[in-house]
Design an enzyme around this catalytic site. Structure first.
Site, PDB file in Angstrom:
ATOM      1  CG  HIS A  44      -1.987   0.968   1.253  1.00  0.00           C
ATOM      2  ND1 HIS A  44      -3.215   0.731   1.825  1.00  0.00           N
ATOM      3  CD2 HIS A  44      -2.056   2.223   0.752  1.00  0.00           C
ATOM      4  CE1 HIS A  44      -3.990   1.796   1.669  1.00  0.00           C
ATOM      5  NE2 HIS A  44      -3.293   2.714   1.031  1.00  0.00           N
ATOM      6  CD  GLU A  71      -4.220  -2.840   0.623  1.00  0.00           C
ATOM      7  OE1 GLU A  71      -4.755  -3.880   0.998  1.00  0.00           O
ATOM      8  OE2 GLU A  71      -3.686  -2.023   1.400  1.00  0.00           O
ATOM      9  CG  HIS A 191      -7.695  -2.276   8.465  1.00  0.00           C
ATOM     10  ND1 HIS A 191      -7.220  -1.854   9.683  1.00  0.00           N
ATOM     11  CD2 HIS A 191      -7.095  -1.495   7.530  1.00  0.00           C
ATOM     12  CE1 HIS A 191      -6.398  -0.837   9.476  1.00  0.00           C
ATOM     13  NE2 HIS A 191      -6.286  -0.609   8.192  1.00  0.00           N
TER      14      HIS A 191
HETATM   15  N1  PXP Z   1      -6.632  -3.621   3.631  1.00  0.00           N
HETATM   16  C1  PXP Z   1      -6.361  -2.306   3.459  1.00  0.00           C
HETATM   17  C2  PXP Z   1      -7.131  -1.553   2.432  1.00  0.00           C
HETATM   18  C3  PXP Z   1      -5.360  -1.675   4.224  1.00  0.00           C
HETATM   19  O1  PXP Z   1      -5.110  -0.368   4.045  1.00  0.00           O
HETATM   20  C4  PXP Z   1      -4.625  -2.431   5.153  1.00  0.00           C
HETATM   21  C5  PXP Z   1      -3.511  -1.787   5.932  1.00  0.00           C
HETATM   22  O2  PXP Z   1      -2.543  -1.298   5.052  1.00  0.00           O
HETATM   23  C6  PXP Z   1      -4.941  -3.806   5.288  1.00  0.00           C
HETATM   24  C7  PXP Z   1      -5.952  -4.361   4.521  1.00  0.00           C
HETATM   25  C8  PXP Z   1      -4.210  -4.691   6.248  1.00  0.00           C
HETATM   26  O3  PXP Z   1      -4.503  -4.290   7.566  1.00  0.00           O
HETATM   27  P1  PXP Z   1      -3.602  -4.806   8.772  1.00  0.00           P
HETATM   28  O4  PXP Z   1      -2.251  -4.220   8.595  1.00  0.00           O
HETATM   29  O5  PXP Z   1      -4.314  -4.279   9.980  1.00  0.00           O
HETATM   30  O6  PXP Z   1      -3.587  -6.303   8.708  1.00  0.00           O
END
Ligand code: PXP
Length: 238
Positions: A44, A71, A191
């Site tokens: 990301h 992302e 997330h």
């Molecule tokens: N999905 C998105 C759109 C995110 O921005 C993130 C964090 O960069 C994640 C998933 C993954 O989240 P986590 O780091 O809490 O596992």
């Protein structure tokens, strides 16, 4: 059906950037994740490039054998990068440029026009699109109209209160996932998913295609080591 595990390696890049050299090597980390059984690698890039840098992306695309998921917020710089790199999947998030982390899904109704244009532009490159979204039917119906192939549920609200209220909090995701099956949208999620809250979530969403996990994954690696942690997450996704 088993759910794919895409590992978000942003935090590994953050560690690398803190020293200004190439340690740890994020390409090696991505290849090792795959060798130990990961089904994909997620990154990301943020506008300030505090973890993954735009320069990392071509090399990642070259070495990732499974699926590269990029992302980000679809500004012009991001869209041009997607057109150059052509990852396997692009997940669009509605984040402000200075966001610490993604903390909300798209309002696909208010942004229908913008997203229809952007999704079409990305798909022209042969890249699958997923929209980060909250589990509400009205946003899913609009996402379908926008013609995205997948959505990614923002699972923060479930994960944050999992300990106290998991049955109630998983319900909107369960119902929304059923709705996705009916209208023909593929379901990803991410997330704050972790070793504790993932199995219950997966059990409630039989059509869950993919999860992307970063923060907790790295925490777990500190205690158990990369190879073990990939296996631990994979076991929960069978
Ligand atoms: N999905 C998105 C759109 C995110 O921005 C993130 C964090 O960069 C994640 C998933 C993954 O989240 P986590 O780091 O809490 O596992």
């Amino acid at each position: 059906m088993s759910t794919k595990l895409s590992i978000n390696i942003n935090k590994i890049a953050l560690l690398r950037n803190s020293r200004g050299n190439n340690v740890p090597d994020i390409l090696k980390f991505a290849m090792d994740c795959e060798a130990f059984g990961a089904d994909g690698i997620t990154v990301h890039p943020r506008p300030d490039e505090r973890h993954i840098k735009y320069n990392d992306l071509h090399e990642l695309k070259r070495i990732v054998q499974t699926e590269l998921n990029i992302e980000g917020y679809p500004d012009e710089k991001f869209l041009q990068m997607i057109e150059e790199v052509k990852p396997h999947q692009c997940t669009l998030v509605p984040d402000a440029p200075d966001a610490l982390t993604s903390d909300n899904g798209w309002d696909t109704i208010a942004h229908e026009h913008q997203l229809t244009e952007v999704v079409g532009r990305i798909q022209k490159q042969g890249v699958r699109v997923s929209l980060f979204i909250n589990p509400e039917n009205k946003y899913l119906d609009a996402a379908k109209k926008i013609n995205t192939e997948r959505i990614e549920f923002y699972t923060g609200p479930y994960a944050h209160l999992y300990q106290t209220d998991k049955e109630r909090l998983v319900l909107p995701f369960e119902q929304a996932a059923k709705h996705c099956m009916i209208i023909g949208l593929g379901v990803n999620a991410g997330h704050d998913l972790n070793l504790e809250n993932l199995a219950f979530f997966k059990q409630k969403l039989p059509n869950l295609l993919e999860v992307s996990i970063g923060h907790a994954f790295v925490r777990d690696c500190l205690y158990y080591g990369l190879e073990n942690v990939v296996s631990m997450y994979k076991r929960l996704l069978k």
